[in-house]
Design a protein around this motif. Sequence first.
Motif, short mmCIF file in Angstrom:
data_model
loop_
_atom_site.label_atom_id
_atom_site.label_comp_id
_atom_site.label_asym_id
_atom_site.label_seq_id
_atom_site.Cartn_x
_atom_site.Cartn_y
_atom_site.Cartn_z
N ASN A 100 159.51 39.40 87.98
CA ASN A 100 159.22 40.64 88.84
C ASN A 100 158.86 41.97 87.97
OD1 ASN A 100 159.16 38.86 91.32
ND2 ASN A 100 161.49 39.25 91.28
N GLN A 101 160.02 42.15 86.90
CA GLN A 101 159.96 43.36 86.32
C GLN A 101 158.61 43.37 85.28
OE1 GLN A 101 163.19 43.10 83.61
NE2 GLN A 101 164.94 43.39 85.24
N GLU A 102 158.06 42.34 85.09
CA GLU A 102 156.65 42.26 84.30
C GLU A 102 155.53 42.69 85.38
OE1 GLU A 102 156.59 38.57 82.36
OE2 GLU A 102 157.79 39.37 80.72
N GLN A 103 155.63 42.10 86.67
CA GLN A 103 154.67 42.29 87.70
C GLN A 103 155.01 43.97 88.00
OE1 GLN A 103 155.69 39.73 90.70
NE2 GLN A 103 154.33 38.18 89.88
N ASP A 152 145.70 46.73 76.45
CA ASP A 152 146.62 45.90 75.58
C ASP A 152 147.77 45.53 76.08
OD1 ASP A 152 145.02 47.58 72.47
OD2 ASP A 152 144.26 45.62 73.85
N THR A 153 148.29 46.45 76.63
CA THR A 153 149.82 46.32 77.17
C THR A 153 149.88 45.08 78.55
OG1 THR A 153 150.36 48.30 76.29
CG2 THR A 153 151.94 47.27 78.16
N LEU A 154 148.72 45.42 79.15
CA LEU A 154 148.62 44.55 80.29
C LEU A 154 148.36 43.24 80.00
CD1 LEU A 154 148.28 44.24 83.50
CD2 LEU A 154 145.93 44.94 83.29
N ALA A 155 147.59 43.16 78.79
CA ALA A 155 147.31 41.70 78.31
C ALA A 155 148.50 40.97 77.92
CB ALA A 155 146.33 41.84 77.35
N ASN A 156 149.25 41.99 77.06
CA ASN A 156 150.57 41.26 76.69
C ASN A 156 151.46 40.84 77.93
OD1 ASN A 156 149.67 41.64 74.08
ND2 ASN A 156 150.56 43.74 73.99
N LEU A 157 151.53 41.56 79.02
CA LEU A 157 152.28 41.45 80.03
C LEU A 157 151.75 40.10 80.81
CD1 LEU A 157 152.80 44.93 81.50
CD2 LEU A 157 154.66 43.62 80.26
N GLN A 158 150.43 40.18 80.76
CA GLN A 158 149.90 38.62 81.44
C GLN A 158 150.11 37.62 80.68
OE1 GLN A 158 145.78 39.79 81.89
NE2 GLN A 158 146.32 40.90 84.00
N SER A 212 152.32 34.53 81.98
CA SER A 212 151.82 33.15 81.88
C SER A 212 153.05 32.27 81.20
CB SER A 212 150.71 33.07 80.95
OG SER A 212 149.65 33.79 81.85
N THR A 213 153.45 32.89 80.21
CA THR A 213 154.59 32.07 79.51
C THR A 213 155.81 31.79 80.18
OG1 THR A 213 153.93 33.05 77.51
CG2 THR A 213 156.09 32.09 77.32
N SER A 214 156.06 32.85 81.10
CA SER A 214 157.14 32.75 82.02
C SER A 214 156.75 31.77 83.12
CB SER A 214 157.60 34.09 82.78
OG SER A 214 157.88 34.96 81.79
N GLU A 215 155.67 31.73 83.56
CA GLU A 215 155.43 30.62 84.61
C GLU A 215 155.40 29.40 84.09
OE1 GLU A 215 151.54 31.95 86.02
OE2 GLU A 215 152.34 33.44 87.49
N SER A 216 154.94 29.26 82.78
CA SER A 216 155.00 27.75 82.03
C SER A 216 156.56 27.36 82.14
CB SER A 216 154.26 27.99 80.83
OG SER A 216 152.99 28.21 80.94
N GLU A 217 157.30 28.34 81.41
CA GLU A 217 158.82 28.14 81.23
C GLU A 217 159.63 27.65 82.76
OE1 GLU A 217 160.30 27.78 78.88
OE2 GLU A 217 162.08 27.19 79.16
N ARG A 218 158.90 28.38 83.92
CA ARG A 218 159.40 28.06 85.04
C ARG A 218 159.13 26.59 85.67
NH1 ARG A 218 158.21 31.35 90.88
NH2 ARG A 218 159.67 30.34 91.92
#
Length: 343
Positions: free
Chosen positions: A126-129, A81-87, A91-97
Amino acid sequence: MALVKNRRRERGVDYWPGFVDALSTLLLAIMFLLTVFVLAQFILSREITGRDEVLTRLNSQIAELTQLLALEKGNAQDLEDTLANLQSSLSTSESERSRLQSLLDQGAGSSSTANTRIGQLTDQLNQEQQVSARAMNQIDLLNQQIAALRAQIAAVEEALQASEAKDQTSQTQIADLGRRLNVALAQRVQELNRYRSDFFGRLREILSDRENIRIVGDRFVFQSEVLFPVGGADLDEAGQAEMAKLATAVLELAREIPEEINWVLRVDGHTDASPLTGTGRYRDNWELSSARATSVVKYLISQGVPANRLVAAGFGEYQPIAEGDTPEVRNQNRRIELKLTER
């Protein structure tokens, strides 16, 4: 003529008490052998009980491992579940970028702000990765633990199945043992009864002309006056003659009885309830009855009867066959009894 008729009536034998005593002896022998069988079943049951305890411990270990597996599965689910939240955040960060990069392309005036925001988002990404990588490592470790637990559970289940199969084999062996023991009991009882019947038949033929010798159930009863002098335990001439006939019958029967039948001829000495008086050789009726039984046994041994097939026992006055204190009753209770039995 009246005297002859009276003697014929006295010689008539009531076979019913003998039949009842024979059945009682048969039942006692069967009860003894059934006791042996129950003891064998108890020993095997103890062994099966030990195996049941092992099975209980194995089941307890399986329950513990199952609980651990469930806990590890819950932890793995939390990590997933944590991994799904991170992913999702990635995705949100990539959209924002992407959106910011589009804004940067559209207007040069906001490029500095966009670059700063892009740097912040890149650091977050990077931190989330890194967090995602650690979560993946934990998931791999949990999968390995789950695989190990499954292997342990499989080994325990295999051991449990083997133990159940062994328990089933033991139950089958117990049932087979009981069946064979019952067959052996029946055969031994039949063989002993047949030889006892032959023995008593021959003694009837040999001793049928003596009025002082009686058959009581499965025993031959000799009145003490036939064998011994008053107050003595040494066989007189008449007693030795009777015991010589008995020894001949025993030796003939011994040659026919198979070796596996462990039979004995028990010689029981009995007296009446009258206490011994004077300064005789024997202090009480116990010593007199035992000495008379021993004297008969020793004489039979001297006639060739194997010593390991004879037993002497003295009962004093404590096993009477008639109650009362008349001369006739005392005469009946003073006796030597012979009984063929199995050890």
